[in-house]
Design a protein around this motif. Structure first.
Motif: not given
Ligand SMILES: CC(=O)N[C@H]1[C@@H](OP(=O)(O)OP(=O)(O)OC[C@H]2O[C@@H](n3ccc(=O)[nH]c3=O)[C@H](O)[C@@H]2O)O[C@H](CO)[C@@H](O)[C@@H]1O
Length: 359
Positions: A324-325, A321-322, A215, A317-318
């Motif tokens: 990015s959100s 993701n955190h 991604n 990766i966590n």
């Protein structure tokens, strides 16, 4: 008459780039600028690019522990002191500005012995060893985190922040993408392992590459000698050893920056308001300054922190993701942070000391 300033600081780029950020203001104030560093230090290539006369001295590593190498290093420091005296006799500067690092110590002592005012700049929460032992010899100390004052003499210290190179604000996202051959609009993660690169960060990024590239595009600054040649042609993954002139474009295109927690880079990330993940250098490998820098940024809501000991594909990766959100929340916190205008504040301290000697 032209005022003269000698700048020093080196070993890693974090002890050099804030000096570079001051150059144009110093010139505007009528200073001619000279630099003292080591023969092989990173400071040499960074400063010579700026067309500043560069003088070399020997530097010995200062240690907080006993080691046989201390004997040869003491000899180097003594030699560095004699060389510093010779440089000061020749240039007769009005002031010495030191960013710290081992190279700075003999020069600070020599300047003090010749009654040349010394101004120190400390970037980290806890002062580095070279700056710590230089404190009694300094007229003023500029510092960057409010927490640092408890380690400094209060009467001569000033909270200034860290000067950021003006060119960093002139980046162009499209140039950055071109430079990395990132052709589609996937979000970009820029990885900066400090000015020397970081082995653990390099390893974890490369292990996680397949997942990351699903991604994102990845621009990886991995440090001198750390390019992995067999990963050179992977689409969406671009490696650099160290980036000089193009760094503004690389920062401009970054959606997320994953970085060591060296104070200078942190300060740049904050100034550019880039959502970021910090992996501070562990206490085993340092005095723990990066851990404190990172904690302070986390507490202020600017950064997400992953400890080196827990860094692996999953935690990385966590974290991505955190962040990015919550991108918007992080940016809002950074935008609300007091911008300190460090260049102006450091210049005030420098000019004040030069005026004092002119009286
Ligand atoms: C291992 C070590 O001793 N690290 C210390 C060192 O960090 P170090 O010098 O590695 O890192 P910093 O983050 O402070 O500074 C790096 C500087 O180099 C620049 N840069 C980096 C990579 C690149 O490709 N191009 C480029 O221009 C950054 O934009 C920044 O201006 O000094 C910092 C400031 O005292 C400390 O907080 C760190 O703990």
């Amino acid at each position: 008459m032209m005022k003269k300033i000698i700048m020093t600081g080196g070993g890693t780029a974090g002890h050099v780039t804030p000096n570079i950020a001051l150059l144009s203001s110093l010139r505007k104030e009528g200073f001619s600028v000279y630099y003292v560093g080591t023969k092989d230090g990173i400071e040499r290539q960074l400063i010579e690019k700026e067309n500043i006369p560069y003088y070399t001295i020997k530097a010995g590593k200062l240690r907080r522990y006993l080691d046989v190498k201390n004997i040869t290093d003491i000899a180097k420091i003594s030699q560095g002191f004699m060389q510093s005296l010779a440089i000061l006799n020749k240039l007769k500067p009005d002031i010495l500005f030191s960013k710290g690092g081992f190279v700075s110590s003999p020069l600070v002592w020599a300047a003090w012995s010749k009654r040349i005012p010394v101004v120190l700049h400390e970037s980290d929460i806890t002062p580095g060893l070279a700056n710590k032992i230089a404190l009694p010899f300094a007229k003023n100390i500029c510092y960057s985190f409010p927490e640092t004052i408890k380690f400094l003499p209060k009467d001569k210290s000033k909270l200034t922040g860290i000067p950021v190179r003006e060119t960093l604000f002139t980046g162009n996202e499209v140039f950055g993408r071109k430079l990395c051959s990132f052709h589609d609009k996937k979000p970009i993660i820029v990885i900066i392992g400090g000015s020397l690169g970081s082995q653990i960060l390099n390893k974890t990024i490369r292990q996680s590459l397949d997942t990351l590239l699903e991604n994102h595009h990845i621009c990886h600054i991995c440090g001198q000698g750390n390019i992995e040649k067999n990963l050179n042609n992977i689409p969406g993954y671009k490696q650099f050893e160290y980036i000089s002139d193009e760094l503004p474009h690389i920062f401009a295109m970054a959606n997320i920056v994953v970085s060591r927690a060296g104070a200078t880079t942190l300060n740049e990330i904050l100034a550019l308001k880039k959502p970021n993940i910090l992996i501070p250098l562990s206490r085993q490998a340092s005095r723990g300054d990066q851990i404190l820098n990172a904690e302070s940024y986390k507490k202020q809501g600017f950064s997400y922190v992953v400890e080196e000991e827990t860094l692996n594909e999953e935690t990385l990766i966590n974290a991505i993701n955190h962040v990015s959100s919550k991108e918007k929340e992080y940016i809002a916190k950074m935008e609300a942070s007091a911008m300190t205008n460090a260049i102006e504040k450091v210049m005030e301290v420098i000019c004040h000391n030069v005026k004092d000697t002119a009286k």
